[in-house]
Design an enzyme around this catalytic site. Structure first.
Site: not given
Length: 421
Positions: A256, A271, A343, A346, A385
């Protein structure tokens, strides 16, 4: 993309979804107008083709001056038909462009933006820690994380997982695969480069296209999740779902660009540009999608509980949903050094949105019968993460970290990660 029949029959439902997302509802009327223009152009084109066919039969039977007259008429009609076909193609392309700009229709998500989520539950006991170390400090003490050399080799937001850090990530991902297989998923090692039509089909080339890495020379995209490859796995196929959902667990590296995150979470590995992930993906009947969504969430929680990380589950607000999602639940793990939840995973119910774009269908009337799009759902079962929450929640005052019991079999029985002096 959304169901055009829903758009025609209940445009207000689509407008309401756009409002809930904070998106432009005026596009609904634009799509309806384009649909009318497209269908009118198609009707004209088809009418002229039918007229051409009928005239062709007359020409074949005519003679003399009558044939000459009919041939002249046929030539004129051919030009009209060609122009009508071109117009129908233009109108069709405009309709397709506009309808693809509408995100999936929201189903049950709270209205609002990023901060308007609803907390559904909190699970686990928050650790009592005096002056907790953050994951990077712990990772450096353990010689498990090296961001300095990651930046030297690849730039900012890259890192090395070294020694017990590498082992811990592999243990976590292998635990996730084991749990996935136990719950009926087929494990998959997926491609991390995909074609544009697959990336677009999953909805990642819309408003979030700036997050995606593209290899221009090869016209391929690096995936940010194995969801992309798994969604494309059955593209242009008709599936048999008579025995229930088809479930896959994809293990892949993910990439990403983190566009727009300048200055946010620059410390450590929260991140980053590259990470690993085990992703659940399900193809099921639309009627079963909501129940399947709950199952995916339960499986995510099962793994979080196994690694003994306190977490909460939130119902994500409509304005914070991705393009393809009709509803999404996030599991956020407690991060002691920050004193807040972040987070970790999800799960999204994409209903038939992706399947329409990728032409993944099922038969409704048995062999040879009509077909309809299936529903697709995805959910992260473990990712890099998670190491942040595992290290911080299991830290000891001396900088050591207790290995969660569920991970020990995947680490040769290792119970404690000790600082390297």
């Amino acid at each position: 993309m959304i169901d055009v029949r829903l758009l025609r029959d209940d445009p207000e439902a689509v407008r309401a979804s756009q409002r809930a997302r904070g998106a432009d509802e005026g596009v609904v009327d634009a799509v309806l107008a384009a649909d009318t223009a497209r269908r009118s152009a198609m009707t004209t084109s088809e009418g002229l083709r039918a007229e051409q066919k009928a005239l062709g039969k007359q020409v074949a039977q005519a003679k003399g001056d009558e044939k000459t007259t009919l041939l002249a008429k046929a030539k004129e009609l051919a030009e009209q038909a060609k122009a009508a076909a071109a117009e129908a193609e233009v109108q069709g392309a405009e309709f397709d462009r506009l309808i693809r700009s509408i995100a999936n229709v929201v189903e049950g998500a709270p209205t609002g933006g990023e901060d308007d989520y609803v907390v559904l539950r909190e699970v686990g006991t928050l650790p009592t820690l005096d002056a907790p170390k953050d994951h990077l400090e712990l990772g450096e003490l353990l010689r498990a994380i090296d961001v300095e050399r990651g930046a030297k080799v690849s730039g900012s937001r890259f890192y090395f997982l070294t020694g017990v850090g590498a082992r811990l990530e592999l243990a976590l991902l292998n635990l996730a695969v084991d749990r996935a297989v136990a719950n009926g998923f087929s494990p998959m090692i997926t491609p991390t480069l995909v074609k544009p039509e697959v990336m677009a089909g999953t909805g990642f080339l819309g408003e979030h296209a700036d997050e995606v890495y593209r290899l221009a020379a090869d016209d391929l995209y690096l995936v940010g999740t194995s969801e992309v490859a798994l969604a494309g796995y059955h593209a242009d196929e008709i599936l048999d779902l008579s025995d229930g959902p088809l479930r896959y667990a994809g293990w892949s590296a993910c990439y990403r660009r983190e566009a727009g995150s300048h200055g946010r979470d620059t410390r450590g590995i929260i991140r980053v540009h590259q990470f690993h992930k085990v992703e659940m993906f399900s193809f099921c009947r639309l009627e079963d999608a909501a129940a399947e969504h709950e199952r995916l969430l339960a499986w995510e929680e099962e793994v979080l509980q196994a690694v003994e990380v306190p977490y909460r589950v939130i119902d994500v607000a409509a304005g914070d949903l991705g393009t393809s999602a009709a509803r999404k639940f996030d599991c956020e793990g407690w991060v002691p050094s920050q004193g807040r939840y972040r987070e970790l995973t999800s799960t999204s119910n994409c209903t038939t949105f992706q399947a329409r774009r990728l032409s993944v269908r099922e038969r409704t009337d048995g062999e040879g019968g009509a077909t309809r799009p299936v529903a697709t759902l995805n959910g992260t079962l473990a990712t890099t993460r998670w190491l942040v929450a595992i290290l911080e929640n299991h830290q000891q005052p001396d900088g050591s970290v207790v290995v969660p019991k569920a991970l020990r079999p995947f680490m040769g029985g290792l119970e404690v990660l000790e600082p390297v002096r």
